[in-house]
Design an enzyme around this catalytic site. Structure first.
Site, PDB file in Angstrom:
ATOM      1  N   ASP A  97       1.003  -1.016   0.117  1.00 36.60           N
ATOM      2  CA  ASP A  97      -0.240  -0.417  -0.224  1.00 36.60           C
ATOM      3  C   ASP A  97       1.297   1.449   0.032  1.00 36.60           C
ATOM      4  O   ASP A  97       1.648   1.116   0.993  1.00 36.60           O
ATOM      5  CB  ASP A  97      -0.632   0.085   1.237  1.00 36.60           C
ATOM      6  N   ASP A 185      -2.967   4.696  -2.407  1.00 32.49           N
ATOM      7  CA  ASP A 185      -4.233   4.537  -1.256  1.00 32.49           C
ATOM      8  C   ASP A 185      -4.458   6.461  -2.029  1.00 32.49           C
ATOM      9  O   ASP A 185      -3.334   7.254  -2.229  1.00 32.49           O
ATOM     10  CB  ASP A 185      -3.858   5.186   0.165  1.00 32.49           C
ATOM     11  N   GLU A 236      -6.215   3.445  -6.482  1.00 28.26           N
ATOM     12  CA  GLU A 236      -7.445   4.148  -5.640  1.00 28.26           C
ATOM     13  C   GLU A 236      -8.061   5.698  -5.564  1.00 28.26           C
ATOM     14  O   GLU A 236      -7.536   6.194  -5.611  1.00 28.26           O
ATOM     15  CB  GLU A 236      -7.737   3.597  -4.339  1.00 28.26           C
ATOM     16  N   HIS A 309     -10.727  -3.832   2.468  1.00 26.37           N
ATOM     17  CA  HIS A 309     -11.173  -3.268   4.128  1.00 26.37           C
ATOM     18  C   HIS A 309     -12.047  -2.602   4.110  1.00 26.37           C
ATOM     19  O   HIS A 309     -11.963  -1.846   5.520  1.00 26.37           O
ATOM     20  CB  HIS A 309      -9.628  -2.398   4.579  1.00 26.37           C
ATOM     21  N   ASP A 310     -12.451  -1.176   3.241  1.00 28.01           N
ATOM     22  CA  ASP A 310     -13.310  -0.179   3.350  1.00 28.01           C
ATOM     23  C   ASP A 310     -14.706  -0.228   3.145  1.00 28.01           C
ATOM     24  O   ASP A 310     -15.654   0.518   3.316  1.00 28.01           O
ATOM     25  CB  ASP A 310     -12.631   0.986   3.156  1.00 28.01           C
TER      26      ASP A 310
END
Length: 531
Positions: A97, A185, A236, A309-310
């Site tokens: 990440d 991210d 993302e 994860h979100d």
């Protein structure tokens, strides 16, 4: 360079909740090493590891204090180096990440290099994604700094070339260690309109989502770093439209390999706010995914995901996590994995893990959830109404510990887990994975088929039964070959003419067929035909 990532399947690990090796209740790198055989057996190719960098952990590791140090909770750099070695030995690749829209306010840059951040004498009206103003007053500088997320996550100033070079140097350092790519991210937020105008009702998205210089920065990053390594990149990108996605992923433009879109994740909300719930209209989902399949075919690349994860657990969201949990988990998997793009499996998705319903708001850990609860209670919204939204959409749904077995805490830890386990771990866990009818074996078969069948990578996509509110059906086609995919998103029994071809995969023991398809609740059937 070979586009190996087009035939790959990615598995996302949220390290805090995956496997705890030392009994402190927190998942760690040595725990991941213990479970690499499980991942190798599943057949996935790339492991996306959510942040393991040194962090005060205000936003579960997305607030980075030191980009080149491992968080104590997760282990040491030696553990990380062993993880890479063990993964590569098994043919697995590691995608890290990359969080470079912001750092932690405890990063040394924040005090030693203030010019690396965004400062204003007067704040505008932008709101943070985590509630409240996106500006925080700093007593020392007597100025406000921008934080689109937590107040402990100041945004980096990408206008500063020295800051950009520091980021690129850090990226090279990880790639030279053997990392095989980056999941970036909120990377499309890095360029802000330098006039910092007010946004309508505090929504500044138009001035920092896909901002004025974002393509310049990504092309520079590609030129300086990414192009020099054989790696995979996914950005993302909240608020990115299809036309944005084509620009970001067009090979000629040299930016990123693929992006995460959020459009299909907003179809079960009634307004722009994720907590404002409405039932999913299947036709909305079909139109949306069809649009993305067509637009990026031959001009970019899709990433395919239901969970991360979100996001809440998909079997609780678009499936049925009760009577038809197993059937709907498999159906949702088939629906996604036969499309064009690189599919992502989030830990626990391959065993049909579900959302959790904690009794008390005190049991929740996620900063976004807790801030929203506090804000809505102060506005007089009843507790029960807020909890209903949290049960459906809260990020902690994805963050409960991985359910390995039926023992206490699902075998995740011998200590007290950092967040409570879902009580259903006694029945939903990996113990049945060798059973031919398990969700795990179904996922394993999907991963295998993608490797073997070029039609899944390259075929044209055609939506069938467009206006039907219960079935999602489509074909994939290349010259001389066709796949036909049927997915029943309802508890109703549905009938359709049977397409030609051999049965490839299905989620009931024996499909019913007498010259027609009879789809039972949440049934999926895929046919394969050589033309």
């Amino acid at each position: 360079m070979a586009e190996w990532w087009k035939k790959s399947t990615v598995y996302q690990i949220y390290p805090r909740s995956f496997m705890d090796s030392n009994g402190d209740g927190i998942g760690d790198i040595r725990g991941i090493i213990q479970k690499l055989d499980y991942l190798e057996e599943l057949g996935v190719d790339i492991i996306w590891l959510s942040p393991v960098y040194d962090s005060p952990n205000d936003d579960n590791g997305y607030d980075i204090r030191d980009y080149q140090k491992i968080m104590d909770d997760f282990g040491t750099m030696e553990d990380f180096e062993e993880l890479i070695g063990q993964m590569h030995k098994r043919g697995l690749k590691l995608m890290m990440d990359l969080v470079v829209n912001h750092t932690s306010d405890e990063h040394e840059w924040f005090s030693s290099k203030p010019e690396y951040y965004i400062w204003r004498d007067e704040p505008n009206n932008w709101r943070s994604f985590f509630s409240g103003s996106a500006w925080e007053y700093d007593q020392q500088r007597e100025q406000y700094f921008l934080h689109l997320f937590s107040r402990k996550q100041p945004d980096l100033n990408w206008e500063n070339p020295e800051m950009r070079e520091a980021v690129y140097g850090m990226m090279r350092w990880w790639l030279d260690k053997g990392v095989d790519g980056f999941r970036m991210d909120v990377i499309n937020l890095i360029s802000k309109d330098q006039d910092f105008p007010d946004g309508p009702d505090g929504d500044g998205g138009a001035f920092y989502m896909n901002g004025p210089k974002v393509h310049d920065y990504l092309q520079e990053m590609n030129r300086e770093v990414l192009s020099k390594y054989d790696i995979v990149t996914v950005g993302e990108m909240p608020g990115a439209t299809i036309s944005d996605a084509i620009k970001y992923t067009d090979e000629e433009r040299k930016e990123v390999n693929m992006i995460f879109t959020f459009e299909h994740m907003g179809l079960d909300q009634a307004s722009g706010e994720k907590w404002d719930l409405k039932p999913l209209q299947l036709t909305d989902l079909k139109y949306n995914l069809e649009h993305w399949q067509h637009a990026l075919h031959n001009s970019g690349w899709n990433s395919l995901y239901w969970n991360n994860h979100d996001q809440p657990r998909i079997v609780s969201r678009f499936g049925n996590d009760g009577e038809y949990r197993v059937e709907s988990a498999k159906m949702l998997a088939a629906c996604l994995h036969f499309m064009q793009g690189t599919p992502y499996i989030y830990q626990g998705e391959e065993i049909g893990m579900t959302n959790v319903r904690f009794d008390s708001i005190e049991e929740y850990k996620d900063i976004e959830t807790l801030n929203m609860y506090k804000e809505k209670r102060s506005l007089g919204v009843p507790h029960e109404k807020i909890m209903h939204s949290i049960y459906a959409k809260g990020r902690d749904n994805a963050r409960t510990p991985m359910q390995w077995n039926a023992e206490v805490h699902g075998g995740f830890t011998i200590g007290t887990p950092w967040i409570a386990s879902n009580p259903n771990h006694s029945t939903i866990n990996t113990l049945d994975r060798d059973d031919s009818g398990s969700i795990y074996q179904f996922y394993k078969k999907l991963v295998e088929l993608r490797k073997k069948m070029d039609i899944i990578t390259h075929g044209n996509f055609t939506l069938l039964h467009r206006e039907d509110e219960n079935v999602f059906a489509y074909t994939r086609e290349v010259p001389g070959e066709q796949l036909t995919v049927y997915c029943n998103f309802s508890e109703q029994q549905l009938e359709f003419p049977r397409p030609q071809g051999e049965l490839l995969i299905h989620n009931y023991e024996k499909p019913e067929s007498m010259g027609k398809i009879i789809l039972r609740p949440y049934e999926t059937i895929v046919f394969h035909k050589k033309i």
